[in-house]
Design a protein around this motif. Structure first.
Motif, PDB file in Angstrom:
ATOM      1  N   GLU A 296      48.781  28.524  58.042  1.00 40.54           N
ATOM      2  CA  GLU A 296      50.034  28.634  57.807  1.00 40.54           C
ATOM      3  C   GLU A 296      50.788  29.784  58.638  1.00 40.54           C
ATOM      4  O   GLU A 296      51.870  29.567  59.219  1.00 40.54           O
ATOM      5  CB  GLU A 296      50.245  28.947  56.308  1.00 40.54           C
ATOM      6  CG  GLU A 296      51.769  28.923  56.032  1.00 40.54           C
ATOM      7  CD  GLU A 296      51.868  29.049  54.595  1.00 40.54           C
ATOM      8  OE1 GLU A 296      53.236  29.163  53.858  1.00 40.54           O
ATOM      9  OE2 GLU A 296      50.964  29.467  53.764  1.00 40.54           O
ATOM     10  N   THR A 297      50.126  31.102  58.896  1.00 40.82           N
ATOM     11  CA  THR A 297      50.468  32.158  59.483  1.00 40.82           C
ATOM     12  C   THR A 297      50.751  31.537  61.212  1.00 40.82           C
ATOM     13  O   THR A 297      51.764  32.062  61.688  1.00 40.82           O
ATOM     14  CB  THR A 297      49.710  33.227  59.268  1.00 40.82           C
ATOM     15  OG1 THR A 297      49.535  33.687  58.031  1.00 40.82           O
ATOM     16  CG2 THR A 297      50.383  34.367  60.057  1.00 40.82           C
ATOM     17  N   ALA A 298      49.563  31.104  61.857  1.00 41.86           N
ATOM     18  CA  ALA A 298      49.486  30.720  62.824  1.00 41.86           C
ATOM     19  C   ALA A 298      50.648  29.610  63.347  1.00 41.86           C
ATOM     20  O   ALA A 298      51.533  29.785  64.313  1.00 41.86           O
ATOM     21  CB  ALA A 298      48.198  29.932  63.282  1.00 41.86           C
ATOM     22  N   ALA A 299      50.918  28.686  62.392  1.00 41.89           N
ATOM     23  CA  ALA A 299      51.952  27.470  62.463  1.00 41.89           C
ATOM     24  C   ALA A 299      53.476  28.359  62.612  1.00 41.89           C
ATOM     25  O   ALA A 299      54.372  27.981  63.284  1.00 41.89           O
ATOM     26  CB  ALA A 299      52.146  26.854  61.507  1.00 41.89           C
ATOM     27  N   LYS A 300      53.747  29.367  61.836  1.00 47.64           N
ATOM     28  CA  LYS A 300      54.771  30.234  61.645  1.00 47.64           C
ATOM     29  C   LYS A 300      55.331  31.101  62.907  1.00 47.64           C
ATOM     30  O   LYS A 300      56.103  30.750  63.595  1.00 47.64           O
ATOM     31  CB  LYS A 300      54.875  30.808  60.567  1.00 47.64           C
ATOM     32  CG  LYS A 300      56.138  31.785  60.128  1.00 47.64           C
ATOM     33  CD  LYS A 300      56.244  32.681  59.147  1.00 47.64           C
ATOM     34  CE  LYS A 300      57.406  33.536  58.616  1.00 47.64           C
ATOM     35  NZ  LYS A 300      57.455  34.173  57.478  1.00 47.64           N
ATOM     36  N   TYR A 301      54.264  31.897  63.156  1.00 48.69           N
ATOM     37  CA  TYR A 301      54.540  32.941  64.089  1.00 48.69           C
ATOM     38  C   TYR A 301      54.246  32.545  65.570  1.00 48.69           C
ATOM     39  O   TYR A 301      54.760  33.011  66.482  1.00 48.69           O
ATOM     40  CB  TYR A 301      53.690  34.263  63.860  1.00 48.69           C
ATOM     41  CG  TYR A 301      54.151  34.790  62.493  1.00 48.69           C
ATOM     42  CD1 TYR A 301      55.299  35.563  62.571  1.00 48.69           C
ATOM     43  CD2 TYR A 301      53.301  34.788  61.346  1.00 48.69           C
ATOM     44  CE1 TYR A 301      55.847  36.228  61.448  1.00 48.69           C
ATOM     45  CE2 TYR A 301      53.910  35.497  60.301  1.00 48.69           C
ATOM     46  CZ  TYR A 301      55.143  36.087  60.319  1.00 48.69           C
ATOM     47  OH  TYR A 301      55.750  36.609  59.283  1.00 48.69           O
ATOM     48  N   GLU A 435      46.948  38.781  60.314  1.00 46.42           N
ATOM     49  CA  GLU A 435      47.798  39.883  60.560  1.00 46.42           C
ATOM     50  C   GLU A 435      48.182  40.072  61.874  1.00 46.42           C
ATOM     51  O   GLU A 435      49.106  40.634  62.250  1.00 46.42           O
ATOM     52  CB  GLU A 435      47.090  41.499  59.733  1.00 46.42           C
ATOM     53  CG  GLU A 435      46.666  41.140  58.523  1.00 46.42           C
ATOM     54  CD  GLU A 435      48.193  40.932  57.497  1.00 46.42           C
ATOM     55  OE1 GLU A 435      49.364  41.437  58.167  1.00 46.42           O
ATOM     56  OE2 GLU A 435      48.175  40.402  56.534  1.00 46.42           O
ATOM     57  N   VAL A 436      47.159  40.051  62.760  1.00 49.39           N
ATOM     58  CA  VAL A 436      47.463  40.126  64.300  1.00 49.39           C
ATOM     59  C   VAL A 436      48.624  39.068  64.701  1.00 49.39           C
ATOM     60  O   VAL A 436      49.612  39.439  65.367  1.00 49.39           O
ATOM     61  CB  VAL A 436      46.300  39.649  65.169  1.00 49.39           C
ATOM     62  CG1 VAL A 436      46.323  39.457  66.527  1.00 49.39           C
ATOM     63  CG2 VAL A 436      45.260  40.810  64.775  1.00 49.39           C
ATOM     64  N   LEU A 437      48.600  37.839  64.007  1.00 44.36           N
ATOM     65  CA  LEU A 437      49.494  36.701  64.390  1.00 44.36           C
ATOM     66  C   LEU A 437      50.813  37.297  63.782  1.00 44.36           C
ATOM     67  O   LEU A 437      51.690  37.168  64.490  1.00 44.36           O
ATOM     68  CB  LEU A 437      49.050  35.459  63.880  1.00 44.36           C
ATOM     69  CG  LEU A 437      48.019  34.734  64.411  1.00 44.36           C
ATOM     70  CD1 LEU A 437      47.497  33.689  63.637  1.00 44.36           C
ATOM     71  CD2 LEU A 437      48.317  34.027  65.957  1.00 44.36           C
ATOM     72  N   ALA A 438      50.905  37.967  62.697  1.00 40.00           N
ATOM     73  CA  ALA A 438      51.851  38.142  62.094  1.00 40.00           C
ATOM     74  C   ALA A 438      52.739  39.355  62.747  1.00 40.00           C
ATOM     75  O   ALA A 438      54.079  39.723  62.484  1.00 40.00           O
ATOM     76  CB  ALA A 438      51.755  38.719  60.571  1.00 40.00           C
TER      77      ALA A 438
END
Length: 510
Positions: A296-301, A435-438
């Protein structure tokens, strides 16, 4: 009555606070009452609201009232707030008291400068105002009046006036309120519609919309839309975990609108690469929750990184049809002039050139300075004129050229390095990879805002590399990002980085 009814009105620019006060005064005087209004203007349109104060008293032949010039804490019968945080300001000032005050407020938000200037989430806590309003007021009347005003083609003051009538806090009938609006002779029909909506909303019970028996089922998030190339991307996205489908649907919509379907395919390639790096770790049963969060984080950021702000995108946003429709709707269909205030820098203009040419020019500071004096500086472009609109529309039309520009090459060099670090970390620590992606949150805007964000991003990413391998690495990267978003100067981030450096040095010494 031997004392006046006291009314405080808090409003910001454009909400019609002065008009609302004029209606109240006209209403009282039409009914034979004495009335007085005063106002204390704020510093600017949003940094300080105007506080209006009205006192009305039934006229008596043998008495001449002496009215107060300003609201006194603990002595206000009715407080009207045209925006939710202004209700909070009234409560904080002591104007709302549980023994006497009726609070009438619109629950919508118009964000203050202090909220907007925070690099991260600077929004004030609306829930705290709600709790305070219910505790501090004798009676609380609150709902989203801005939405009703938009429906009526009016401003929020008309809905507030209707809510004041519906709350029955003044001893006047509805016809007298409506007569006060009609007497102005300006925007009467829209104001009466807003008044009626506000009046009805006060007595309407809260309702929860329920689907009818024959309603259609909700369409899947990644359902085909009838455009074959885009539908192919949706089908690819549907193969990823369901937890990421909502973000994938939004990400694809933004990425493809920014560029094209080929760019959307590159977006899915990047998300699938992150998923592939973490798949073995997640399928081994270590942390399914971390894996779902990572998708989900990857898709967003990744979508946020790919949809960066450049000159082409700014021009596209200013010329899209939906923007003109929104402006016309907000202005009630009136003929208006739209002036765009722009200040392009040479960095943005050089970014439109091919990488080799842009880099060569950057090595010639005198040439760049001369071109800057000629091409840059403040610009005012009237997009309600054919020439002004066409100028920006032509710049927006360079979208097909974007992937061959210097700016795009530099953005993708950074994105590639960012994704490589996330893929490396994902194989051993999905929480840290998320966290790295965010950390993409740190990069936003353009011009100086973009430069400051890049500097903070580089510092946090470097610290993430040093923290890799620690069990609490994800926690510390999140703390560093929150510190970076706390203030624009970077003071909080520097303090947090010193803390990280101190315990990393202690570990090395041990």
């Amino acid at each position: 009555m031997d004392r006046p009814i006291t009314i405080a009105v808090l409003a910001i620019g454009g909400q019609g606070g002065g008009v609302l006060v004029d209606w109240i005064v006209a209403l009282a005087e039409h009914k034979g009452w004495r009335a007085q209004s005063t106002s204390v203007p704020g510093v600017a349109q949003r940094t300080g609201a105007t506080i209006y104060y009205v006192e009305v008293l039934e006229a008596a032949p043998d008495r001449t009232p002496v009215f107060s010039a300003m609201a006194t804490p603990g002595d206000v019968d009715i407080v009207i707030a045209a925006e939710w945080m202004e209700a909070g300001r009234a409560i904080h000032r002591g104007l709302v008291t549980p023994d006497r005050t009726t609070l009438i407020a619109s629950t919508h938000r118009a964000f203050a400068v202090s909220e907007k200037q925070v690099p991260g989430d600077g929004m004030a806590d609306a829930a705290a105002v709600t709790a305070a309003a219910r505790a501090a007021a004798r009676r609380f009347v609150g709902f989203d009046m801005a939405t009703l005003a938009e429906q009526a083609g009016s401003v929020v003051s008309s809905v507030l006036f209707g809510a004041l009538c519906g709350a029955a806090t003044l001893p006047f009938e509805r016809a007298a309120f409506e007569a006060a609006i009609s007497a102005t002779g300006v925007g009467v029909q829209g104001s009466l519609r807003g008044f009626a909506l506000g009046f009805d909303a006060v007595g309407a019970p809260p309702s929860v919309a329920a689907p009818s028996a024959g309603s259609d089922p909700v369409k899947p998030l990644l359902a085909p839309v009838g455009h074959p190339p885009f539908d192919g991307l949706l089908a690819r996205a549907a193969s990823l975990p369901a937890a990421a489908h909502e973000m994938l649907a939004e990400g694809l919509r933004h990425v493809v609108a920014f560029q094209d379907t080929a760019y959307g395919a590159a977006y899915l390639d990047a998300v699938e690469a992150i998923a592939g790096a973490a798949r073995a770790r997640v399928s081994g049963g270590v942390s399914t929750a971390d894996g779902s969060h990572l998708y989900e984080t990857a898709a967003k950021y990744i979508a946020r990184a790919m949809v960066y702000d450049d000159v082409i995108r700014v021009a596209a946003l200013k010329t899209q049809p939906s923007r003109a429709d929104r402006v016309q709707r907000e202005m009630g269909g009136r003929v208006i002039a739209i002036t765009e205030f722009m200040h392009p820098r040479m960095e943005e203009l050089l970014g439109l050139l091919p990488p080799a040419l842009g880099t060569a020019l950057e090595r010639q500071p005198r040439v760049v300075a001369a071109l800057g004096r000629l091409l840059c500086g403040p610009r005012r472009i009237r997009t309600d004129t054919i020439l002004g609109f066409f100028m920006l529309y032509a710049v927006a039309g360079l979208r097909g050229w974007r992937r061959r520009t210097q700016r795009h090459a530099r953005e993708w060099a950074r994105i590639d390095a960012w994704l490589a670090q996330a893929r490396e970390v994902a194989a051993e620590d999905p929480a840290l990879a998320a966290e790295v992606l965010a950390n993409q949150r740190l990069i936003k805007g353009y011009s100086d805002t973009h430069s400051r964000g890049l500097d903070k991003y580089a510092q946090v990413m470097a610290a993430a590399g040093r923290l890799q391998g620690r069990p609490d690495a994800a926690v510390w990267v999140r703390r560093l990002r929150q510190a970076a978003l706390e203030d624009e100067s970077g003071h909080a981030l520097r303090q947090a980085l010193r803390t990280v450096d101190s315990f990393l040095e202690q570990r090395q010494a041990a």
